[in-house]
Enzyme design. Sequence first.
Site, PDB file in Angstrom:
ATOM      1  N   GLN A  36       0.672  -1.093   0.056  1.00 51.69           N
ATOM      2  CA  GLN A  36       0.039   0.049  -0.092  1.00 51.69           C
ATOM      3  C   GLN A  36       0.854   1.291  -0.061  1.00 51.69           C
ATOM      4  OE1 GLN A  36      -2.460   0.350   3.622  1.00 51.69           O
ATOM      5  NE2 GLN A  36      -0.827  -0.135   4.762  1.00 51.69           N
ATOM      6  N   ARG A 106      16.055  -2.004  10.129  1.00 54.40           N
ATOM      7  CA  ARG A 106      14.698  -2.460   9.397  1.00 54.40           C
ATOM      8  C   ARG A 106      14.755  -2.105   8.102  1.00 54.40           C
ATOM      9  NH1 ARG A 106       9.546  -4.533  10.961  1.00 54.40           N
ATOM     10  NH2 ARG A 106      10.168  -3.997  13.139  1.00 54.40           N
ATOM     11  N   TYR A 209      20.876  -1.175  21.573  1.00 51.64           N
ATOM     12  CA  TYR A 209      21.937  -1.961  20.748  1.00 51.64           C
ATOM     13  C   TYR A 209      22.306  -0.908  19.613  1.00 51.64           C
ATOM     14  CZ  TYR A 209      17.757  -3.559  18.215  1.00 51.64           C
ATOM     15  OH  TYR A 209      16.494  -3.618  17.650  1.00 51.64           O
TER      16      TYR A 209
END
Length: 391
Positions: A36, A106, A209
């Site tokens: 989308q 990510r 991290y």
Amino acid sequence: MRIDGLEVIVVGGGVGGLAAALALRARGAAVTVLEQAPEIAEVGAGLQISPNGFAVLDALGLGAEARARGLAAEAVSLRRHQDGREVMRMDLLRHAPGRRYLFVHRADLIDLLAVAARDSGVRIRLLQRVARIEDGPRPAAVTAQDARFEADLVVGADGLRSALRPLLNGSPPPRFTGQVAWRALVPGPAGHPTEARVFMGPGRHLVTYPLRGGAMVNLVAVEERSAWTDEGWHHRDDPEALRAAFAGFGGPVPALIGAVEEVHLWGLFRHPVARRWHGMATALLGDAAHPTLPFLAQGANLALEDAWVLGDAVARSGALADGLADYQRRRRDRAQRVIAAAGRNAWKYHFRPGPLRALGHGALGLAGRLAPGAVVSSFDWLYGHDVTAAG
């Protein structure tokens, strides 16, 4: 183990959807991903890829590049909130040699998967918001603009607000856990080691991290509270709210949260693992099937496992229905066990002041000193699980 000519629509261009597209395409399917968003991209956030997830990336031919884009995690360090002093250390290099634990941005993982998918012949169609999915011998994904995409198999890798999950399982309401989480990225301070640090405090904890060679640090902060917060981690919040919630933390925490300029907040909800993972020619994958709490960092890893097993099960079957049934059989119990373990994990970090905290931290420290290898190996059921070798 070829499925040449099988037409597949994957709804959702996240980690699980793109990995599923790759796994199915590698076995000969003609795959189209419907996403989308206007581009395949992700807002800033970190991921921990544990060995069970890395095994899938490696089997997809992406292991070397994933290592190049990520950082190899060396340890997990549990620390006191007051001063940052270490309570227990799990040395992954020493006690889990040969296993790959990665810290990766990510966006870098999404880019890696998307490039590989396109290079393999997967079609990625953007600006396609799927409003509903129709099951049947010739299933279809129908967009909000009434565009209709039919295929032999439709995979719902469309997350918490999946268009497919209610069709297969109804819409039972999730239950608020009484916890919220913030997520932020800050410039990496010099000397942050390549380890995950968990700062344990009363009713809250903070995980840090490094990412991108140490140029930045990922922060995930969890607080127990009764105030209702919407689900989904794209809701912006005031950085001062994060700083106020963790004002009592010492060590390196004040400098890290003091550097936060943009932060996202979301409520943590418990969802049941889907009872039905597939229909006649549809299948759920990733968060659409089993949303998980972030206390074992397994969301992306479970999605990668799902992706591989779906491709393998469909390719091994004589009929699509048999392959989908095998996919659910191989995945549902595993997902339930991981999600249950994640749900039990938060309390270990949230002791209030008093004898219970002293006892809990003392037990952690003693285990870390006397049997550090046993502590690490107690997670073998999770991290040692390799779906690429299961068949």
